[in-house]
Design a protein around this motif. Structure first.
Motif, PDB file in Angstrom:
ATOM      1  N   GLU A 119     -13.667 -10.700  -2.719  1.00 53.49           N
ATOM      2  CA  GLU A 119     -12.271 -10.518  -2.310  1.00 53.49           C
ATOM      3  C   GLU A 119     -12.119 -10.713  -0.795  1.00 53.49           C
ATOM      4  OE1 GLU A 119      -9.868  -9.930  -4.591  1.00 53.49           O
ATOM      5  OE2 GLU A 119      -8.179  -9.617  -3.229  1.00 53.49           O
ATOM      6  N   ASN A 167     -15.647  -7.042  -4.812  1.00 54.79           N
ATOM      7  CA  ASN A 167     -14.926  -6.743  -3.571  1.00 54.79           C
ATOM      8  C   ASN A 167     -15.408  -7.618  -2.416  1.00 54.79           C
ATOM      9  OD1 ASN A 167     -12.827  -4.593  -3.772  1.00 54.79           O
ATOM     10  ND2 ASN A 167     -14.488  -3.556  -4.832  1.00 54.79           N
ATOM     11  N   ILE A 208       0.854  -1.190   0.000  1.00 55.82           N
ATOM     12  CA  ILE A 208       0.000   0.000   0.000  1.00 55.82           C
ATOM     13  C   ILE A 208       0.893   1.244   0.000  1.00 55.82           C
ATOM     14  CG2 ILE A 208      -1.840   1.198   1.274  1.00 55.82           C
ATOM     15  CD1 ILE A 208      -2.014  -1.626   2.833  1.00 55.82           C
ATOM     16  N   LYS A 220     -18.858  -4.207  -9.123  1.00 57.50           N
ATOM     17  CA  LYS A 220     -17.568  -4.016  -8.431  1.00 57.50           C
ATOM     18  C   LYS A 220     -17.692  -4.243  -6.925  1.00 57.50           C
ATOM     19  CE  LYS A 220     -14.971  -2.167 -11.935  1.00 57.50           C
ATOM     20  NZ  LYS A 220     -14.054  -1.179 -12.495  1.00 57.50           N
ATOM     21  N   THR A 274      -4.486  -3.059 -10.772  1.00 57.10           N
ATOM     22  CA  THR A 274      -4.918  -1.692 -10.486  1.00 57.10           C
ATOM     23  C   THR A 274      -6.201  -1.641  -9.664  1.00 57.10           C
ATOM     24  OG1 THR A 274      -5.748  -1.835 -12.731  1.00 57.10           O
ATOM     25  CG2 THR A 274      -3.800  -0.476 -12.389  1.00 57.10           C
ATOM     26  N   GLU A 275      -7.082  -2.632  -9.849  1.00 54.19           N
ATOM     27  CA  GLU A 275      -8.358  -2.616  -9.119  1.00 54.19           C
ATOM     28  C   GLU A 275      -8.136  -2.958  -7.644  1.00 54.19           C
ATOM     29  OE1 GLU A 275     -11.185  -1.702 -10.241  1.00 54.19           O
ATOM     30  OE2 GLU A 275     -10.885  -1.755 -12.416  1.00 54.19           O
ATOM     31  N   LYS A 276      -9.135  -2.598  -6.817  1.00 53.93           N
ATOM     32  CA  LYS A 276      -9.044  -2.907  -5.382  1.00 53.93           C
ATOM     33  C   LYS A 276      -9.198  -4.414  -5.142  1.00 53.93           C
ATOM     34  CE  LYS A 276     -10.460   1.143  -2.709  1.00 53.93           C
ATOM     35  NZ  LYS A 276      -9.311   1.870  -3.153  1.00 53.93           N
ATOM     36  N   TYR A 277     -10.034  -5.056  -5.961  1.00 50.64           N
ATOM     37  CA  TYR A 277     -10.154  -6.506  -5.809  1.00 50.64           C
ATOM     38  C   TYR A 277      -9.016  -7.151  -6.602  1.00 50.64           C
ATOM     39  CZ  TYR A 277     -12.468  -5.783 -10.270  1.00 50.64           C
ATOM     40  OH  TYR A 277     -12.736  -5.385 -11.546  1.00 50.64           O
ATOM     41  N   LYS A 278      -8.332  -8.067  -6.007  1.00 48.95           N
ATOM     42  CA  LYS A 278      -7.107  -8.602  -6.606  1.00 48.95           C
ATOM     43  C   LYS A 278      -7.228 -10.102  -6.873  1.00 48.95           C
ATOM     44  CE  LYS A 278      -4.907  -4.722  -4.948  1.00 48.95           C
ATOM     45  NZ  LYS A 278      -4.747  -3.682  -5.937  1.00 48.95           N
TER      46      LYS A 278
END
Ligand code: PEP
Ligand code: MN
Length: 339
Positions: free
Chosen positions: A222, A219, A42, A215, A66-70
């Motif tokens: 995630e 998440n 981070i 999205k 790039t997305e918050k969910y990986k």
């Protein structure tokens, strides 16, 4: 960036990775699952861009996402995930069908349902033992008694069990009887529940929230995966729109969107998605045509006396006929000549 540690990496190797990140003034988000440890980096994007971590000892791979969910993303894993539930593959070449009543009401009702859905070709028995009802005065489910009935009826008919877990308290109990844990639409953003269910050691079917964007749904998945659960199945069950003719608006474009954005399987619930028995067949067919990996359908031996969702439940005869159509369509899409 996320750094996936190798399954048998040591604490020293992990510490070395974390030190290297912190030396650059960057932060660390550590997620230690049962099967693997993931280090999320981070901080300043430019600094993250300069990090070279893949050659460090104990590191399996690094992924820049790039997305918050990986972990749920296609960027993280290119190939489709197949969730294998004791030999039943969700996300494989054939659609998987979960069917049964909305709620477990009695052993007799469940046994009749299980026999009907198994003989029509379903692989899973569904049924709620804990029911999240809109009104507190409506039938709330049989709790553990209902779970026992599910297991007995499923085993007697060679079926797996999928059933909802509504709170952290009951996860262990539900996991004792169920093969797949269902997170209901109303709990899609209950993050504490998502985290704990991710540690339960069972595949999780995550229904889309009533008003959730795709999205937000990714998440939510995630949260489950970040706790070490690799086996998450999305379930599109309709969202709330201005339309009132149907109970919800079944968003079949979500199937295509999830396939683009994630490697995880997705199934469709045309029962809650429409609220109308007459619309289950066409929407089940459309879901398969759109690329869904399976269906979850409410079936009741006597829908007119069902304690919940009777108006959207199929009779066993209707279900059998829907299954025939679904199987024909699926075979045709696979390019099988005699379909
Ligand atoms: C269910 O499948 O029994 C259910 C309650 O569905 P949802 O959470 O999608 O409303
Ligand atoms: Mn229902």
């Amino acid at each position: 960036m996320i750094i996936v540690m190798a399954p048998h990496s040591t604490e020293d190797e992990l510490k070395n990775v974390i030190d290297k990140i912190e030396e650059k003034g960057l932060g660390v988000h550590l997620s230690k699952g049962a099967s693997r440890t993931i280090v999320g980096v981070i901080g300043d994007k430019a600094e993250i861009g300069k990090l070279e971590m893949q050659h460090l000892s104990g590191v399996e791979k690094t992924v820049r996402i790039t997305e918050k969910y990986k972990l749920v993303s296609r960027e993280f894993k290119k190939n489709n995930t197949i969730v294998n539930v004791d030999g039943v593959e969700i996300g494989g070449s054939k659609p998987v069908v979960m069917a049964g009543p909305c709620a477990v009401e009695s052993m007799e009702q469940l046994m009749e349902s299980a026999e009907a859905v198994a003989s029509a070709g379903a692989q899973f028995l569904r049924g709620g033992a804990f029911k999240p009802r809109t009104s507190p005065y409506d039938f709330q489910g049989l709790a553990e008694e209902g779970l026992k009935m599910l297991r007995t009826a499923a085993d007697a008919n060679g079926l797996k069990v999928v059933t909802e877990v509504v709170d952290q308290r009951s996860i262990e109990t539900v996991a004792r009887y169920a093969d797949v844990l269902q997170i209901g639409a109303r709990n899609m953003q209950n993050f504490q529940l998502l985290k704990e269910v991710g540690r339960a050691g069972r595949p999780v079917m995550l229904k889309r929230g009533l008003c959730a964007t795709i999205k937000e749904w990714l998440n939510a998945a995630e949260y489950i995966m970040s706790e070490g659960c690799d086996d998450v199945i999305f379930c599109e069950r309709g969202i709330r729109t201005y339309e009132t003719y149907t109970r919800n608006t079944l968003d079949l474009s979500a199937v295509a969107a999830i396939k683009e954005l994630s490697h995880l399987p997705i199934i469709v619930d045309p029962s809650h998605g429409t609220g109308r028995r007459s619309m289950v067949r066409p929407m089940a067919m459309a879901a398969i045509a759109a690329g869904a990996d399976g269906l979850i359908i409410e079936v009741h031996p006597h829908p007119e006396v069902a304690l919940s969702d009777g108006e959207q439940s199929l009779t066993p005869a209707d279900f059998r006929s829907v299954m025939e159509d679904v199987n024909k369509l699926a075979a045709m899409l696979r390019g099988e000549a005699d379909a």
